[in-house]
Every structure is written in C-alpha cells, then in structure tokens.
Design an enzyme around this catalytic site. Structure first.
Site, PDB file in Angstrom:
ATOM      1  N   HIS A 110      -2.961   6.425   4.734  1.00  0.00           N
ATOM      2  CA  HIS A 110      -1.539   6.523   4.954  1.00  0.00           C
ATOM      3  C   HIS A 110      -0.903   7.704   4.497  1.00  0.00           C
ATOM      4  O   HIS A 110      -1.295   8.421   3.501  1.00  0.00           O
ATOM      5  CB  HIS A 110      -0.812   5.338   4.095  1.00  0.00           C
ATOM      6  CG  HIS A 110      -0.941   3.990   4.800  1.00  0.00           C
ATOM      7  ND1 HIS A 110      -1.608   3.764   5.923  1.00  0.00           N
ATOM      8  CD2 HIS A 110      -0.490   2.801   4.312  1.00  0.00           C
ATOM      9  CE1 HIS A 110      -1.628   2.564   6.158  1.00  0.00           C
ATOM     10  NE2 HIS A 110      -0.998   1.755   5.111  1.00  0.00           N
ATOM     11  N   CYS A 133       0.809  -1.142  -0.123  1.00  0.00           N
ATOM     12  CA  CYS A 133       0.124   0.157   0.004  1.00  0.00           C
ATOM     13  C   CYS A 133       0.790   1.214  -0.029  1.00  0.00           C
ATOM     14  O   CYS A 133       0.349   2.302  -0.668  1.00  0.00           O
ATOM     15  CB  CYS A 133      -1.041  -0.111   1.202  1.00  0.00           C
ATOM     16  SG  CYS A 133      -0.294  -0.277   2.691  1.00  0.00           S
TER      17      CYS A 133
END
Length: 342
Positions: A241, A129
């Site tokens: 994130h 990711c």
C-alpha cells in the site's frame, strides 16, 4: 518456558504471513497450531522449515494456548474471539470487529505500546492496514510539532481484499491480453490497468467505510484532536500500500528536520533522494518489515505543512507483522500462561 500460540485463519494471505513471521521472531514459542475452517482441515501450511496440519476451529481446545492470532474475518471474530478469550487465551484480532470497542486496545507497537495490557475483554485489536503505516510515520512528527490535520490519499493493493481479489486481478490482466471478456466479480469495475476510488461500503456522509476507519482509528491510536480526511483507492498492484500525506502542524517543522527525525524513529526507513528512483514504490517494499517514507517536502501553499509518500507491505506491517509485534509486547510484559491449561 515459551508461549503456545494458535493462528486462526492459517490458510489465508495474512495467516500464512503470520506463521512465517512467527518462525522468524525472537518470541519464545513452545507450540504453534494452525487453525482453520472445516474445509481446510488437514491442509498443510508452512511454519519455518516445518509443515503444520490445519485443525478445525470448531473442535480446537483454546485452553491449551496462551495467545490466538486471529485472521479469519470480522464475522468469525465476533463469534469466536469472546469464546477464545473465555477459554483463557489472549486474542489478537486482525479484523475490524473490535477496533472501536473501548474495552479493546487498538495497538500499533511503535505508537501506543503502553496500552497493550488494557485488554478488559481478553481481546486486542490490530488496526486497519492503511492506518497502521500512516500512524507509524505520523507518531514522531506529532510528538515534535503536534499535528492538526492530515489529508491522505491511498493507493491500496488488491491483496488488502484477500486472495480472491488477487486472483481477479490476475485473471482480468490475462483476459485483456487474450481478448477474453472477463467481467468484474469482487470489484465494482475493472481493476486491471485501472484504479477504483471505492474501498468498502459507502456511508451516508459520502465517504467509504475504509476512509472512515482511517479517521476514527488515527484519533483513537494517536490523538483524538487530529483531523483526518481520506480518499481510499484500489490500484492494480498485488501487494504493498502507498499513501500520499499532506500534514499540517501547530508548530514549525522543516522538511530537513522531519527527515532526520523519521530516520531515527522505530519501524521507519527514509529513502528520499531528489533524483530519478530516489523513492520507494510498493513493489520494492514487498517482504520488508519497515514502513518506508519518501518525497518529504514543504507545502508552499500552507504554513507549517509537509507532504510525504509512505509505502508498506500491507500483509506484513499492515497485518501479520503488527500482530506478531503485539504478541512480542505481551511477552515482554510477562503475559502469564493460560490459567485454564489442563
């Protein structure tokens, strides 16, 4: 005629996002099957305005589908992805099991779409990711000025480790307010109101495996000559994130030029005002498809070097969305239906 798709790991955080995004996609779909472990058989999961009943991974006939979107973890993928590919379905795997296999394309559609059909084993890998959002931002800059080195520090939400980590953050946070002594279970230290510079296992080099992944995956997806050094940190946010990037180029690239270039590039949204709130934080990116870039500025200590801030929904672009985009790439390149269909 549309494609038939199985979502394997349909009850997990990423699996449920895959179903949501598939329901919103322009991909021509005839059938979607929710596949899960035996303990989840019969459980209902949402697909648009429909409910799908989960079926058993061990009993499902994969000759009846054209693609399998996998989000069941590396151990399951190592066993099942070759079996599913042998049944004639193309596997798009979200785990780390196949990312370094030279016969398995590692794909971020905005970066290396032309590699998508090179699936010699019938498997395509979805990158980590944190790597995904970084290379989406790096690609147009590398094409213009050639990147030499990237120094990245990540601020990764707990959902990157699954629902159990989200639950632990919630319970720890409540416990602190109620004076309960809640000891860490899935984390090495308290995560509530704290940050932990440790994601995945430590390697002999001293870096963690998460940091190693960002290095080797970036080289494989973007350019093997790029040097990457990472420090990966878990922070007490549920989804989203963030990354602080310091990027050194071979050629001159001003902050203004980079800003305009990124604004014109696919998958990116630039929000970069030099004022209070003129940037994007993880809370604001949740549920969004784009990778957001802010705080673009020149590094006064190093020639041909820029700093920037990159934020993305790790369950969407960092996982489920990227997987569905790979499926769309396959469809756009006229992937044939499963020849083993009965």
């Amino acid at each position: 005629m549309g494609y038939r798709i199985a979502v394997v790991g349909a009850t997990g955080n990423v699996g449920t996002e895959m179903l949501t995004i598939l329901s919103e996609s322009d991909l021509q779909i005839d059938e979607v099957h929710a596949v899960a472990s035996r303990k989840s058989v019969g459980r209902l999961v949402s697909y648009g305005d429909k409910d799908l009943k989960c079926v058993d991974l061990e009993k499902f006939d994969f000759t009846t589908v054209d693609m399998a979107l996998m989000s069941a973890g590396g151990d399951v993928s190592k066993i099942w992805s070759p079996k599913i590919a042998a049944a004639g379905a193309i596997v798009i795997d979200n785990s780390s099991a196949w990312r370094m296999d030279p016969d398995v394309p590692l794909i971020v559609p905005e970066v290396n779409a032309d590699e998508v059909m090179n699936f010699k084993k019938g498997i395509i890998a979805n990158p980590n990711c944190s790597t995904i959002q970084m290379v989406v931002a790096l690609k147009p800059l590398h094409d213009r000025a050639t990147i030499k080195r990237v120094v990245v520090s990540t601020y990764q939400s707990v959902s990157g480790g699954g629902k159990k980590n989200m639950d632990e953050l919630w319970l720890q946070t409540k416990g602190i307010y109620s004076n309960d002594n809640f000891q860490p279970i899935n984390f090495t230290k308290q995560i509530a109101f704290n940050v932990i510079p440790h994601i995945d296992v430590f390697l002999d080099s001293g870096e963690t495996k998460e940091e190693w992944k960002m290095n080797v995956e970036t080289k494989r997806i973007l350019d093997p000559k790029i040097k990457v050094t990472a420090t990966c940190v878990r922070v007490p946010t549920f989804v989203g994130h963030a990354e602080s990037l310091n990027i050194e180029f071979e050629n001159e690239l001003t902050a203004d030029d980079a800003r305009e270039l990124l604004r014109e590039s696919p998958g990116l949204m630039v929000v970069d005002k030099r004022e209070d709130g003129g940037y994007v934080t993880p809370v604001e990116c949740v549920g969004e498809f784009a990778t957001f870039v802010s705080r673009i500025r020149e590094d006064s200590t190093q020639d041909n070097t820029l700093n920037m801030w990159v934020v993305s929904d790790n369950l969407r672009k960092g996982a489920a969305l990227n997987t569905v985009q790979i499926a769309e790439l396959l469809a756009n390149r006229k992937l044939p239906r499963n020849a083993q269909s009965k």
